[in-house]
Write a protein that holds these residues in place. Structure first.
Motif, PDB file in Angstrom:
ATOM      1  N   GLU A  96      37.167  45.616  48.460  1.00 27.27           N
ATOM      2  CA  GLU A  96      38.182  44.586  48.668  1.00 27.27           C
ATOM      3  C   GLU A  96      37.613  43.185  48.480  1.00 27.27           C
ATOM      4  O   GLU A  96      38.329  42.263  48.101  1.00 27.27           O
ATOM      5  CB  GLU A  96      38.776  44.718  50.074  1.00 27.27           C
ATOM      6  CG  GLU A  96      39.684  45.924  50.268  1.00 27.27           C
ATOM      7  CD  GLU A  96      40.958  45.826  49.448  1.00 27.27           C
ATOM      8  OE1 GLU A  96      41.419  44.701  49.183  1.00 27.27           O
ATOM      9  OE2 GLU A  96      41.497  46.891  49.063  1.00 27.27           O
ATOM     10  N   ASP A  99      37.059  40.247  43.819  1.00 28.09           N
ATOM     11  CA  ASP A  99      38.328  39.763  43.276  1.00 28.09           C
ATOM     12  C   ASP A  99      38.467  40.013  41.781  1.00 28.09           C
ATOM     13  O   ASP A  99      39.577  40.124  41.265  1.00 28.09           O
ATOM     14  CB  ASP A  99      38.456  38.249  43.527  1.00 28.09           C
ATOM     15  CG  ASP A  99      38.947  37.951  44.927  1.00 28.09           C
ATOM     16  OD1 ASP A  99      38.899  38.875  45.769  1.00 28.09           O
ATOM     17  OD2 ASP A  99      39.366  36.811  45.176  1.00 28.09           O
ATOM     18  N   TYR A 150      41.050  41.702  37.096  1.00 26.01           N
ATOM     19  CA  TYR A 150      41.127  40.987  38.368  1.00 26.01           C
ATOM     20  C   TYR A 150      42.370  41.409  39.162  1.00 26.01           C
ATOM     21  O   TYR A 150      43.297  42.010  38.634  1.00 26.01           O
ATOM     22  CB  TYR A 150      41.159  39.475  38.132  1.00 26.01           C
ATOM     23  CG  TYR A 150      42.381  38.981  37.375  1.00 26.01           C
ATOM     24  CD1 TYR A 150      43.445  38.388  38.054  1.00 26.01           C
ATOM     25  CD2 TYR A 150      42.474  39.112  35.992  1.00 26.01           C
ATOM     26  CE1 TYR A 150      44.562  37.927  37.368  1.00 26.01           C
ATOM     27  CE2 TYR A 150      43.580  38.655  35.299  1.00 26.01           C
ATOM     28  CZ  TYR A 150      44.627  38.068  35.983  1.00 26.01           C
ATOM     29  OH  TYR A 150      45.742  37.623  35.308  1.00 26.01           O
ATOM     30  N   ARG A 151      42.361  41.090  40.488  1.00 32.40           N
ATOM     31  CA  ARG A 151      43.477  41.439  41.377  1.00 32.40           C
ATOM     32  C   ARG A 151      44.381  40.236  41.588  1.00 32.40           C
ATOM     33  O   ARG A 151      43.908  39.115  41.731  1.00 32.40           O
ATOM     34  CB  ARG A 151      42.958  41.855  42.756  1.00 32.40           C
ATOM     35  CG  ARG A 151      42.138  43.098  42.833  1.00 32.40           C
ATOM     36  CD  ARG A 151      41.884  43.380  44.322  1.00 32.40           C
ATOM     37  NE  ARG A 151      40.545  43.788  44.596  1.00 32.40           N
ATOM     38  CZ  ARG A 151      40.195  45.022  44.946  1.00 32.40           C
ATOM     39  NH1 ARG A 151      41.110  45.956  45.021  1.00 32.40           N
ATOM     40  NH2 ARG A 151      38.945  45.310  45.216  1.00 32.40           N
ATOM     41  N   LYS A 155      47.830  43.993  42.725  1.00 35.30           N
ATOM     42  CA  LYS A 155      47.917  44.606  41.401  1.00 35.30           C
ATOM     43  C   LYS A 155      46.672  44.259  40.587  1.00 35.30           C
ATOM     44  O   LYS A 155      46.112  43.177  40.713  1.00 35.30           O
ATOM     45  CB  LYS A 155      49.155  44.095  40.642  1.00 35.30           C
ATOM     46  CG  LYS A 155      50.478  44.346  41.355  1.00 35.30           C
ATOM     47  CD  LYS A 155      50.863  45.812  41.283  1.00 35.30           C
ATOM     48  CE  LYS A 155      52.256  46.034  41.871  1.00 35.30           C
ATOM     49  NZ  LYS A 155      52.649  47.460  41.829  1.00 35.30           N
ATOM     50  N   TRP A 156      46.267  45.196  39.734  1.00 34.35           N
ATOM     51  CA  TRP A 156      45.173  44.933  38.817  1.00 34.35           C
ATOM     52  C   TRP A 156      45.707  44.368  37.516  1.00 34.35           C
ATOM     53  O   TRP A 156      46.703  44.845  36.980  1.00 34.35           O
ATOM     54  CB  TRP A 156      44.380  46.207  38.531  1.00 34.35           C
ATOM     55  CG  TRP A 156      43.446  46.609  39.635  1.00 34.35           C
ATOM     56  CD1 TRP A 156      43.599  47.646  40.505  1.00 34.35           C
ATOM     57  CD2 TRP A 156      42.212  45.978  39.984  1.00 34.35           C
ATOM     58  NE1 TRP A 156      42.558  47.717  41.374  1.00 34.35           N
ATOM     59  CE2 TRP A 156      41.679  46.700  41.080  1.00 34.35           C
ATOM     60  CE3 TRP A 156      41.516  44.881  39.492  1.00 34.35           C
ATOM     61  CZ2 TRP A 156      40.469  46.355  41.680  1.00 34.35           C
ATOM     62  CZ3 TRP A 156      40.306  44.528  40.088  1.00 34.35           C
ATOM     63  CH2 TRP A 156      39.794  45.263  41.165  1.00 34.35           C
TER      64      TRP A 156
END
Length: 669
Positions: A96, A99, A150-151, A155-156
């Motif tokens: 988590e 990023d 990236y997030r 969502k990716w």
């Protein structure tokens, strides 16, 4: 659209897309045009500040996996489009605190501007492309950020970046917070001695190591210098009284049957060799997305599926830190093929047990790297990947590791050489590409009769076999020469299997020929192979640029001097600018009277085309008279006798001026 698979979406610089919700892992593929040198892929796991949390977040050739196992460096592989570098990202396992993941490439010679078109491609676990970013904007850069995963709001996403660094991989890594140590050359670690393998258990407590003398403190930072490979000598047998004395085999071929017995023995030989030779295990397992780590292999492990049992031929387990990677292997030898039902059963078992991949292994060599010979329900690939290996690729990796892979342990070298000796024996059932398929005779006869049309469905199957043969030829040259040999294809068909097949079928129907071009690094010209089914000839040719100075006669002399050991029946064609574009003579005639190649020509002599013809076999498979054997041997002979001795013309260094230099006079008193 959200939750839907995006199929091969092309991105422009700065553009971003949202990745499908169901994606659990993605392959990152970096490709380039120029094969004289290549790109090394790497990845940086970045926090909210755009920096790595520690040096362990830098994944590259000297540190091939992140500490959490979510990102892996898979190395370089040969594809139908040429060499490429791969990274594997397990999106669900990314911490988590991360990023973004920067997707990077670097070169240790030349610059990105020398590589032609560069491409970044995202591929799902079933081998289907999701998105692609292509650029030709690079110039003097030696490191390049292709893009970033990236997030955003859970969502990716993927963004195409296309930003270069002139400071190389070390400079780029430092800008992202990596502590890089001095780039002194480092030796590749020695191959470990064979030990009794310890079982892997996800629940076992850590093993306490015996007390050892303290080691010198490890130098702070990561090294970006590449290791220098070593090579161990193989044992020599010198005391046999005659050539009929054969050294004992480690893997005996006596009493090998067919069918299940053959599959079991050959699979066991493969798995045990991977167990004994870590570099070989790494080379083979990386082709199916495995991490670098400690390998263990088990054969015929039973699993329960409903009211029945399924038994894969082998289970591969690789431990890397706290992560345990598992693959189920189903192998076929001889003419054996996999079925959709069989593979889907293994995918169900793998999903239930939270395994990573199902691997099909057979003599089926798909026309394109990464393509699957058997299609399955894609819904079964959301959590488990399906990868295919051919025995031709296993043979290729064994040759590569032995010749160029850096084994410095003599015992491991001997074990791998014995495995190669076994697997190359016909009784192993493991073969390189040796069969043009069941439609070969029908299509061959249609071409000879002039009745073949592009719409014949059988022609597509034979065309795919030819493309697979060309790919296998590139693999053979790669293993023999130790450089990446590329099967050159038009860019429009590189990633389009249907278009690739259609192009080949049209050539066969219209001209009665199959053709393939191989690009060999440092060779003076490309090697083109053309099989003519109407004349039953296979011709091999190469084009060499003529010197750009001197008379036409001097240019011919330069070429003939390089062909002093070439076969006498070689055709030498001289290409000129102007209305009468070329002349052609047999090498013996050109040697006797060189002016035959220049008489009547007023234009500039620009290049030479060298061509040799060989008999073309007609049989579908098997003997030296087969189509495949004749094409393979012709290409290898032509390369060794014609292409390999050639050198590109290099102009002489400029001469110093003959004018006397004025003496420097000191005018001061």
């Amino acid at each position: 659209m959200r939750g839907k698979v995006v199929e091969d979406q092309f991105l422009s610089k700065g553009q971003n897309i949202e990745l499908p919700d169901e994606l659990d892992q993605i392959d990152i593929v970096i490709t380039w045009d120029n094969t004289e040198f290549g790109v090394d892929a790497s990845a940086l796991l970045l926090g909210a500040d755009g920096k790595v949390r520690s040096d362990a977040d830098f994944v590259f050739y000297n540190q091939q996996e992140s500490a959490d196992g979510s990102v892996r460096y898979l190395g370089r592989r040969e594809a139908e489009s040429g060499p490429h570098e791969r990274l594997l990202v397990h999106l669900a396992a990314v911490p988590e605190q991360v990023d973004a993941i920067a997707l990077v490439g670097s070169v240790d010679s030349g610059s990105f501007g020398d590589l032609g078109k560069l491409a970044l491609q995202l591929v799902d676990s079933g081998g289907s492309p999701i998105a692609e970013y292509v650029t030709a904007d690079a110039s003097t850069e030696t490191a390049f950020v292709f893009g970033q995963v990236y997030r955003r709001n859970g969502k990716w996403k993927l963004r195409a970046i296309g930003q270069g660094w002139a400071s190389g991989l070390a400079g780029l890594a430092e800008d992202f917070g990596v502590d890089v140590s001095e780039d002194a050359p480092v030796e590749e670690p020695s191959s470990p001695e064979l030990e009794t393998p310890q079982p892997i258990s996800e629940s076992d407590p850590p093993v306490t190591e015996p007390t050892t003398p303290p080691k010198p403190a490890r130098q702070r930072g990561v090294r970006t210098a590449k290791p220098v490979p070593k090579k161990a000598p193989l044992p020599e047998f010198k005391h046999a009284e005659s050539e009929t004395w054969q050294p004992a085999r480690l893997f005996s071929v006596i009493g090998v049957g067919t069918g299940e017995e053959q599959e079991r023995r050959t699979t066991s030989a493969l798995v045990s060799t991977m167990q004994a030779v870590p570099l070989f295990a790494r080379a083979v397992s990386s082709r199916v997305g495995a991490p670098a780590g400690s390998f263990e292999g088990y054969v015929e492990v039973p699993y329960v599926k409903g009211e029945s049992r399924v038994i894969p031929d082998a289970v591969w387990r690789i431990a890397r830190g706290s992560r345990l990677w598992t693959g189920l292997l189903e192998a076929k030898t001889g003419a054996g093929t996999h079925t959709r039902e069989q593979l889907e059963n293994y995918l169900d078992v793998a999903k239930k047990n939270k395994y990573d991949v199902v691997i099909s292994l057979s003599n089926d060599l798909p026309a394109g790297a990464g393509e699957l010979p058997v299609e399955v329900d894609k819904r079964k690939l959301t959590k488990v990947a399906l990868r295919h290996l051919s025995w031709a690729e296993v043979i290729h990796e064994a040759r590569m590791v032995l010749s160029h892979g850096g084994i410095d342990n003599p015992l491991q070298g001997w074990i791998l050489s014995e495995f190669l000796r076994y697997i190359e024996h016909p009784k192993s059932g493991a073969e390189e590409f040796v069969d043009m398929g069941r439609h070969w005779v029908s299509i061959r006869d249609s071409v000879s009769a002039g009745t073949l049309r592009p719409g014949d469905p059988k022609a597509a199957a034979v065309a795919q076999s030819w493309i697979a043969l060309a790919r296998n030829l590139a693999l053979r040259f790669t293993a023999d020469l130790g450089v990446i040999v590329k099967h050159v294809l038009p860019r429009r068909v590189v990633n389009d299997a249907e278009a690739r097949t259609a192009l080949t079928v049209n050539e066969l129907a219209n001209d009665g020929t199959f053709s393939a071009t191989l690009r060999i690094p440092d060779a003076a010209g490309e090697l083109r192979v053309t099989a003519d089914l109407r004349t039953n000839k296979v011709s091999c040719s190469t084009t060499v640029s003529a010197p750009d100075e001197g008379t036409a006669g001097k240019r011919v002399t330069w070429a003939l001097r390089q062909l002093k050991n070439a076969p006498e029946d070689l055709l030498v064609e001289a290409l000129f600018t102007g209305p009468t574009a070329s002349t052609c003579e047999i090498l013996t005639s050109a040697r006797a009277t060189p002016r035959l190649l220049t008489d009547g020509q007023g234009g500039q002599l620009t290049s030479f085309v060298l061509t040799q013809s060989f008999p073309l076999g007609s049989k579908r498979a098997g003997t030296a008279a087969s189509f495949i054997s004749s094409v393979t041997s012709s290409a290898e002979v032509f390369y060794s006798e014609v292409v390999q001795p050639l050198r590109e013309w290099v102009p002489a260094a400029p001469k110093a001026s003959d004018l006397p230099r004025e003496e420097q006079v000191d005018n001061e008193d």
